[in-house]
Structure formats: C-alpha cells, structure tokens
Design an enzyme around this catalytic site. Structure first.
Site, PDB file in Angstrom:
ATOM      1  N   SER A 149     -29.034  19.715 -12.761  1.00  0.00           N
ATOM      2  CA  SER A 149     -28.000  19.600 -11.722  1.00  0.00           C
ATOM      3  C   SER A 149     -27.027  20.763 -11.873  1.00  0.00           C
ATOM      4  O   SER A 149     -26.729  21.191 -13.007  1.00  0.00           O
ATOM      5  CB  SER A 149     -27.239  18.286 -11.908  1.00  0.00           C
ATOM      6  N   TYR A 162     -23.450  11.922 -17.152  1.00  0.00           N
ATOM      7  CA  TYR A 162     -24.570  12.427 -16.339  1.00  0.00           C
ATOM      8  C   TYR A 162     -24.808  13.913 -16.673  1.00  0.00           C
ATOM      9  O   TYR A 162     -25.943  14.345 -16.883  1.00  0.00           O
ATOM     10  CB  TYR A 162     -24.221  12.244 -14.863  1.00  0.00           C
TER      11      TYR A 162
HETATM   12  P1  NAP Z   1     -32.347   9.698  -5.462  1.00  0.00           P
HETATM   13  O1  NAP Z   1     -32.450   9.886  -3.992  1.00  0.00           O
HETATM   14  O2  NAP Z   1     -31.140   9.017  -6.009  1.00  0.00           O
HETATM   15  O3  NAP Z   1     -33.673   8.959  -5.968  1.00  0.00           O
HETATM   16  C1  NAP Z   1     -33.790   8.649  -7.319  1.00  0.00           C
HETATM   17  C2  NAP Z   1     -35.244   8.393  -7.605  1.00  0.00           C
HETATM   18  O4  NAP Z   1     -35.365   8.092  -9.002  1.00  0.00           O
HETATM   19  C3  NAP Z   1     -35.817   7.199  -6.848  1.00  0.00           C
HETATM   20  O5  NAP Z   1     -37.150   7.463  -6.559  1.00  0.00           O
HETATM   21  C4  NAP Z   1     -35.675   6.059  -7.825  1.00  0.00           C
HETATM   22  O6  NAP Z   1     -36.655   5.029  -7.642  1.00  0.00           O
HETATM   23  C5  NAP Z   1     -35.922   6.791  -9.142  1.00  0.00           C
HETATM   24  N1  NAP Z   1     -35.271   6.124 -10.260  1.00  0.00           N
HETATM   25  C6  NAP Z   1     -33.946   5.871 -10.411  1.00  0.00           C
HETATM   26  N2  NAP Z   1     -33.725   5.217 -11.563  1.00  0.00           N
HETATM   27  C7  NAP Z   1     -34.932   5.046 -12.136  1.00  0.00           C
HETATM   28  C8  NAP Z   1     -35.387   4.410 -13.324  1.00  0.00           C
HETATM   29  N3  NAP Z   1     -34.542   3.821 -14.166  1.00  0.00           N
HETATM   30  N4  NAP Z   1     -36.706   4.423 -13.585  1.00  0.00           N
HETATM   31  C9  NAP Z   1     -37.580   5.013 -12.740  1.00  0.00           C
HETATM   32  N5  NAP Z   1     -37.236   5.622 -11.602  1.00  0.00           N
HETATM   33  C10 NAP Z   1     -35.918   5.631 -11.308  1.00  0.00           C
HETATM   34  O7  NAP Z   1     -32.473  11.114  -6.215  1.00  0.00           O
HETATM   35  P2  NAP Z   1     -32.070  12.585  -5.702  1.00  0.00           P
HETATM   36  O8  NAP Z   1     -30.641  12.595  -5.314  1.00  0.00           O
HETATM   37  O9  NAP Z   1     -33.097  13.078  -4.778  1.00  0.00           O
HETATM   38  O10 NAP Z   1     -32.154  13.400  -7.090  1.00  0.00           O
HETATM   39  C11 NAP Z   1     -33.381  13.868  -7.585  1.00  0.00           C
HETATM   40  C12 NAP Z   1     -33.104  14.753  -8.792  1.00  0.00           C
HETATM   41  O11 NAP Z   1     -32.226  15.831  -8.398  1.00  0.00           O
HETATM   42  C13 NAP Z   1     -32.381  14.012  -9.919  1.00  0.00           C
HETATM   43  O12 NAP Z   1     -32.868  14.450 -11.170  1.00  0.00           O
HETATM   44  C14 NAP Z   1     -30.927  14.424  -9.738  1.00  0.00           C
HETATM   45  O13 NAP Z   1     -30.215  14.388 -10.945  1.00  0.00           O
HETATM   46  C15 NAP Z   1     -31.069  15.831  -9.216  1.00  0.00           C
HETATM   47  N6  NAP Z   1     -29.926  16.273  -8.432  1.00  0.00           N
HETATM   48  C16 NAP Z   1     -29.649  15.704  -7.223  1.00  0.00           C
HETATM   49  C17 NAP Z   1     -28.550  16.156  -6.511  1.00  0.00           C
HETATM   50  C18 NAP Z   1     -28.199  15.584  -5.153  1.00  0.00           C
HETATM   51  O14 NAP Z   1     -27.130  15.946  -4.611  1.00  0.00           O
HETATM   52  N7  NAP Z   1     -29.002  14.722  -4.556  1.00  0.00           N
HETATM   53  C19 NAP Z   1     -27.731  17.168  -7.032  1.00  0.00           C
HETATM   54  C20 NAP Z   1     -28.062  17.721  -8.259  1.00  0.00           C
HETATM   55  C21 NAP Z   1     -29.142  17.266  -8.952  1.00  0.00           C
HETATM   56  P3  NAP Z   1     -36.352   3.723  -6.696  1.00  0.00           P
HETATM   57  O15 NAP Z   1     -36.422   4.238  -5.275  1.00  0.00           O
HETATM   58  O16 NAP Z   1     -37.415   2.752  -7.012  1.00  0.00           O
HETATM   59  O17 NAP Z   1     -34.986   3.255  -7.051  1.00  0.00           O
END
Ligand code: NAP
Length: 255
Positions: A149, A162
């Site tokens: 991130s 985090y």
């Molecule tokens: P998201 O929409 O919040 O989705 C999270 C995913 O992880 C879902 O598929 C969820 O499954 C799964 N998950 C959550 N907790 C879990 C657990 N305990 N065991 C197994 N699976 C789990 O994620 P996102 O925002 O696209 O982020 C994806 C990556 O990018 C992450 O590593 C995040 O840190 C990074 N990131 C995101 C942002 C942003 O702004 N979105 C910014 C910086 C970095 P379920 O659907 O079954 O809950």
C-alpha cells in the site's frame, strides 16, 4: 493477447476489488485462475462468471486466512481445483492480495491486541506461509506478486498497524526475491494508492474529492489500473524484474 496461455494462477481475495480485476486480467491473458475469497462466496462466483463470459477459465476457492488451519484449507482446495482442471497441481502465478483493512482506521492508543494480531495474521503471516507452501507447486520461472500500500511511504497514525503489516510484506518480497532467484522465480511488490474497490466511502462526493487530491492525476484509481500492473509482472516480459516495488498509485503524494 494470451500471454499467459497454459499458466495457472491463484489470486487471494479475488471476490472483489483489485483482486477481482486481477483475476479477470490474468484470465484474459489465458491463465486458469483460482478465485479465492473468505466469506463472500456469491461475489467470488460473480468473478468466476465474469471470467467465463469473457471466454476465460476459473474456479472459486473459499478459505478464511488468519485462522488456525487456514493454509491447509487453502491448499487442499487449490490443489483439488488445479487437479480437476489441469490434471496437475502446478501453480505458475501467486498473487498475495487478500487483506484485513479498515476504512477509518484506529488511533494507536485504541488498538487492541486482538486487532493487532488479526491484521498481522491476515496481511503478513498468511502471505509468508502461502508462499512457503506454494513453493512446492511453483515451477522454475514462476511468479509471486505481493500487494502492499502507498501508506508505507507516509505516516498516517490511524492506520499504524495496517501499514506495519504492509512494511512486512515489502520486506518479505525483497528477501524471497533473492532466495528464489536461482529458480528464476520473480517476487515483486505492487503498491496501489487509493483505488475504488466498491466500498461505500467511494460514493460520498466530499470523500472522493479529498481522496482524488492525493494523486498527481487528481482522481481515484480504478481496480483495473492496478490489475494491469500485476498482470504485466506475471508475463514473460517482466522476467528481468525481481525484488522491485512497482508504484501503481497514480503518482500519489508526489508533492
Ligand atoms: P477489498 O475490496 O477490501 O477485498 C478484500 C478481499 O480480501 C476480498 O476478496 C475478501 O474476501 C478478502 N479477504 C479479506 N479478509 C480475508 C481473510 N481474513 N481471509 C481471506 N480473504 C480475505 O480489497 P482491495 O481494496 O481491492 O485491496 C486489495 C489489495 O490492495 C489489499 O492488499 C490492499 O491492502 C491493497 N490496497 C488497496 C487500496 C485501496 O484503496 N483499495 C489501497 C492500497 C492498497 P471476501 O469477499 O470473502 O470478504
């Protein structure tokens, strides 16, 4: 097109957000994708259906990470799915994307031991043991891509824990890159900035405007814009890149 034809991939947390876009992107290039989720089976099934509608191949795989037995459950499902679809258990591409997150965060003074442990179990411990277990399935020349991130580049007290877990995953990538280089396996980190993952916060105009200002492009990123970078790292064209951190944040906080 079809740069990943004949390859197999696991994208953790690909029921939605960046993981879903990555699964779709990898499948579009010809990979068979294991669409992993924790609880949201319906969303994972939607990802599979979007891939199939696009002419790709995928199967869904449920396993909550950060709980006892998580790695065994993940790999028994993964190996069964790979065997069913390919007759083997070879895994060419691993994307460690699933994460525990919190939109609002917690002030450091208020972080409980349980919350701290949960973040580390899902975001740092699970990716380490997933890589460790996957090494028996990943052939020479394989790919490991870990998602960090942009918060690791700034100080945001309400997201201290985090961010600590994402610092851990960046170090994990670097050390495994060196460790696995003799096998031609590349290990890289992709660093997204604020990306619209469908969370309700992205529907609030004032919040959108504030978040948009962080990127040099003055807008919020789309999951596909991060996924394209992940897919590139999975292709043969990225074979000379390892131990790198690729910024996919739209030039966030460039100053
Ligand atoms: P998201 O929409 O919040 O989705 C999270 C995913 O992880 C879902 O598929 C969820 O499954 C799964 N998950 C959550 N907790 C879990 C657990 N305990 N065991 C197994 N699976 C789990 O994620 P996102 O925002 O696209 O982020 C994806 C990556 O990018 C992450 O590593 C995040 O840190 C990074 N990131 C995101 C942002 C942003 O702004 N979105 C910014 C910086 C970095 P379920 O659907 O079954 O809950």
């Amino acid at each position: 097109m079809n740069k990943l034809s004949g390859k197999t991939a696991l994208v953790t947390g690909s029921s939605r957000g960046i993981g879903r876009a990555t699964a779709i992107g990898l499948a579009r290039e010809g990979a068979l994708v294991a669409v992993h989720y924790a609880h949201n089976e319906q969303a994972a099934q939607e990802t599979v259906e979007l891939i199939e509608k696009d002419g790709g191949r995928a199967f869904r795989l449920g396993a909550e990470l950060g709980v006892p037995g998580d790695i065994d459950q993940l790999f028994s499902g993964l190996e069964a799915g790979l065997r069913e679809h390919t007759g083997k258990t070879t895994l060419d591409i691993l994307v460690n994307n699933a994460c525990e997150t919190s939109a609002t965060g917690t002030a450091p003074e208020d972080v409980s031991v349980e919350e701290f442990d949960r973040f580390f179990a899902v975001n740092a411990k699970a990716p380490f043991f997933i890589i460790q277990r996957a090494l028996g399935l990943i052939p020479d020349g394989g790919r490991v891509i870990n998602i960090s991130s942009g918060l690791t580049r700034v100080a945001n007290p309400s997201h201290t824990v985090y961010t600590m877990t994402k610092g851990a995953i960046e170090q994990l990538s670097r050390t495994f890159a060196r460790h696995l280089a003799p096998r031609g396996i590349t290990v890289n980190t992709v660093i997204p900035g604020i990306t619209d993952n469908g969370n309700p916060v992205f529907k609030i105009p004032e919040a959108r405007e504030q978040m948009s200002q962080l990127s040099a492009f003055k807008r919020i990123g789309e999951p596909e814009e991060v996924a394209d970078v992940i897919v590139f790292l999975a292709t043969d064209e990225a074979r000379w890149i390892t131990g790198a951190q690729l910024d996919a944040s739209g030039g966030s906080l460039l100053g």
